[in-house]
Design an enzyme around this catalytic site. Sequence first.
Site, mmCIF file in Angstrom:
data_model
loop_
_atom_site.group_PDB
_atom_site.id
_atom_site.type_symbol
_atom_site.label_atom_id
_atom_site.label_comp_id
_atom_site.label_asym_id
_atom_site.label_seq_id
_atom_site.Cartn_x
_atom_site.Cartn_y
_atom_site.Cartn_z
ATOM 1 N N ARG A 1 -11.583 44.794 18.745
ATOM 2 C CA ARG A 1 -11.097 45.524 19.922
ATOM 3 C C ARG A 1 -12.176 45.624 21.007
ATOM 4 O O ARG A 1 -11.866 45.685 22.195
ATOM 5 C CB ARG A 1 -10.593 46.906 19.533
ATOM 6 N N ASP B 1 -6.925 53.509 19.217
ATOM 7 C CA ASP B 1 -7.333 52.098 19.250
ATOM 8 C C ASP B 1 -7.410 51.545 20.673
ATOM 9 O O ASP B 1 -7.969 50.475 20.902
ATOM 10 C CB ASP B 1 -6.363 51.246 18.422
#
Length: 430
Positions: free
Chosen positions: A385, A313
């Site tokens: 993100r 991530d």
Amino acid sequence: MRGESTVPGDKSVAHRWLMLAATAEGTSVLAGVPRSLDVQSTVRALREMGASIEPAVEPGGFHVEHPARGTLEVRGRGRLGLRGPSGAVDCGNSGTTMRLLAGLLAPVEIEVVLDGDPSLRARPMERVAGPLRRMGATVSTRAGHAPIALRGGDLEGISFEPEVASAQVKGAVLLAGTAAAGETLVREKLPTRDHTERALEALGVSILRSESVAAVSPGQHSAFEGILPGDPSAAAFLVVGAVISGGAVSLSGVGLNPTRVGFVDILRRMGARVETVEEWSSVGEPAGRITATGGGSLRGVSLSQAEVAAAIDEIPVLALAAAHAEGESRFEGAAELRVKESDRLAGVVAGIRALGGEASVDRDALVIGGGGLRGGQVHAHGDHRMAMAFATGALAARGPSSVAGMESADVSFPGFVESLRGLGLDVEPS
Ligand code: S3P
């Protein structure tokens, strides 16, 4: 970028603790639950299946102040006590909600349809449907995608080696295994985050673990009190921001689970000064302080597929850090980034180029030329993100930048822009 800050509770851990609390025997109290949209998807889904989840008073202990954290009291219905919802369960943008729920519900004798937004509907679901079918659940996908139709029932334990490195798939199979006959074993080719294993262990479920294997035996877990650590994936944006902009930040109460802080080692290898100090733990999850000090120059880095998997991530924001380093960086085996909330491999390349840097994809590797960014206009395409990675990378660009789609940060880091402002940055709506 300078000062002290905190981050919302860990989204990955929150999904798991909420699901375990809703299927525990007794009443659990979870403090520091993030008000991120993804976690709200899990709360909503569990409520639709009969779990009572209500705001509560925070228990004593390791208090972490953050406006997007709250305390919830969850009345458990027992491992097999969730009931069928009246309509399709909307998992929103949250892949973790959808995949872990599939595993949690596979042994429960109910019929459920799990659905989500267009981004979630585009993501691969056979990776979780396949092993659950092998265990005995009736599961269908629409050509490999959501909506997932699931009819739960008696399951048999299996021994399973996932093709892809995925903590969501591992977690789903282990959760199903807590109510399957015999032992359920998952063997990983590359290690992924171990929040499910840690929680099951802390709650007294019989689970055997080594570095690459987890084997769970059936058992009813008890209710618990837990304080969520801050989300290290949220912290990563502020850490990278400080490192590339020559600032200094100190973040307290951040999760320091070794399967989540791979990005810290990577940044250190690039020459950054980042320190961690463990201060407390809850339900098997360690937490503490992360301090990052910028100022020195960064050098490019080569990451193996295992390192990419361990910081999956954080790859977008690490790519933006690499764009500010001296020399080229290469991130191998990054194909999984194509099936996240957006195609992050293509998105990172397009974003870095739009900000005036160099980036390309070489088969499954991400290649980033260093030398800094000029600034420019980028679009996050609805991916939280990506929005935060671009905003972070833009902090150290030579000119101003604008990031379209910043509102998607609420999926995992509500208050992100306010945190940047709190650390002294100039961020304005445009
Ligand atoms: C997560 C696992 C990872 C990660 C996601 C959260 C989890 O996904 O990208 O943000 O909580 O288990 P995969 O399991 O698809 O790698």
